[in-house]
Design an enzyme around this catalytic site. Structure first.
Site, short mmCIF file in Angstrom:
data_model
loop_
_atom_site.label_atom_id
_atom_site.label_comp_id
_atom_site.label_asym_id
_atom_site.label_seq_id
_atom_site.Cartn_x
_atom_site.Cartn_y
_atom_site.Cartn_z
N THR A 136 0.84 -1.19 0.00
CA THR A 136 0.00 0.00 0.00
C THR A 136 0.88 1.24 0.00
O THR A 136 2.10 1.16 0.10
CB THR A 136 -0.91 0.05 1.24
OG1 THR A 136 -0.10 0.37 2.38
CG2 THR A 136 -1.61 -1.26 1.48
N ARG A 137 0.23 2.39 -0.06
CA ARG A 137 0.95 3.65 0.04
C ARG A 137 1.00 4.11 1.49
O ARG A 137 1.49 5.18 1.82
CB ARG A 137 0.26 4.70 -0.85
CG ARG A 137 1.20 5.81 -1.28
CD ARG A 137 0.52 6.78 -2.20
NE ARG A 137 -0.68 7.37 -1.66
CZ ARG A 137 -0.71 8.37 -0.77
NH1 ARG A 137 0.39 8.89 -0.34
NH2 ARG A 137 -1.85 8.83 -0.35
N LYS A 138 0.50 3.31 2.39
CA LYS A 138 0.48 3.65 3.82
C LYS A 138 1.86 3.36 4.40
O LYS A 138 2.10 2.32 5.01
CB LYS A 138 -0.60 2.85 4.53
CG LYS A 138 -1.99 3.21 4.06
CD LYS A 138 -3.03 2.38 4.77
CE LYS A 138 -4.40 2.78 4.27
NZ LYS A 138 -5.05 1.72 3.53
N THR A 139 2.76 4.28 4.20
CA THR A 139 4.14 4.12 4.63
C THR A 139 4.50 5.22 5.61
O THR A 139 3.78 6.20 5.76
CB THR A 139 5.09 4.17 3.42
OG1 THR A 139 4.85 5.38 2.70
CG2 THR A 139 4.87 2.99 2.49
#
Length: 181
Positions: A136-139
């Site tokens: 995901t882009r949840k970094t």
């Protein structure tokens, strides 16, 4: 032969410089005490279970910027059982200590992501899934490159790197227009 490091953008080394500057923004009192005697240190792969080694180019650059050399005893993407000597680092004692915490934290984080990514991929394959497993882009802000790198080493697709990577409209985009979808 291509390595995962070849995927990194030209600007990635500036992040390493920033990490070192953040860790020692002024005086290095410990370095003053230990001095510049040449030493050899070992990077140990620790943990509670089998892990995937990831983050090699970042660790190499951390120590290169400090004038040290790193000799890897295994390849990036290999699995290891704790406790394993994964690398030997040589250089001045104060430089080894300046890079130690930055390198170990980075290696643990990147290897942890690669290990979890490999687990998801292996589990999916064992259950007959033939599609692509994507991250995901949840970094973590400021650490996205390392986290996406760990995903790739672990064998999954990094997916969207940022908002510019592809168009993706979600429910909050619909909500913001004031329409009911």
């Amino acid at each position: 032969m291509p390595t995962f490091a070849h995927l990194l953008p030209p600007s990635w080394k500036t992040a390493v410089t920033a990490w070192l500057e953040e860790d020692t923004p002024s005086f290095d009192y410990g370095g003053y005490v230990v001095g510049e005697v040449q030493r050899e240190a070992f990077l140990l792969g620790k943990g509670k279970s089998i892990a995937v080694l990831a983050g090699v180019p970042f660790v190499d650059e951390i120590f290169a910027q400090l004038g040290c050399t790193v000799e890897w005893h295994m390849s990036e993407g290999d699995t290891f059982e704790p406790v394993k000597r994964v690398a030997t680092v040589r250089g001045k004692a104060r430089h080894l200590l300046l890079g130690e915490r930055v390198a170990l934290n980075l290696l643990a984080r990147c290897s942890g992501i690669a290990t979890k990514s490999r687990y998801f991929l292996d589990t999916a394959r064992a259950n007959g899934f033939k599609g692509i497993i994507a991250g995901t882009r949840k970094t973590t802000p400021g650490f996205r490159l390392v986290e996406k790198y760990g995903m790739l080493v672990g064998g999954i697709d990094a997916h969207r790197h940022d908002l510019s990577s592809m168009v993706m409209l979600k429910d909050n985009h619909v909500w913001s227009t004031g329409k009911d979808g």
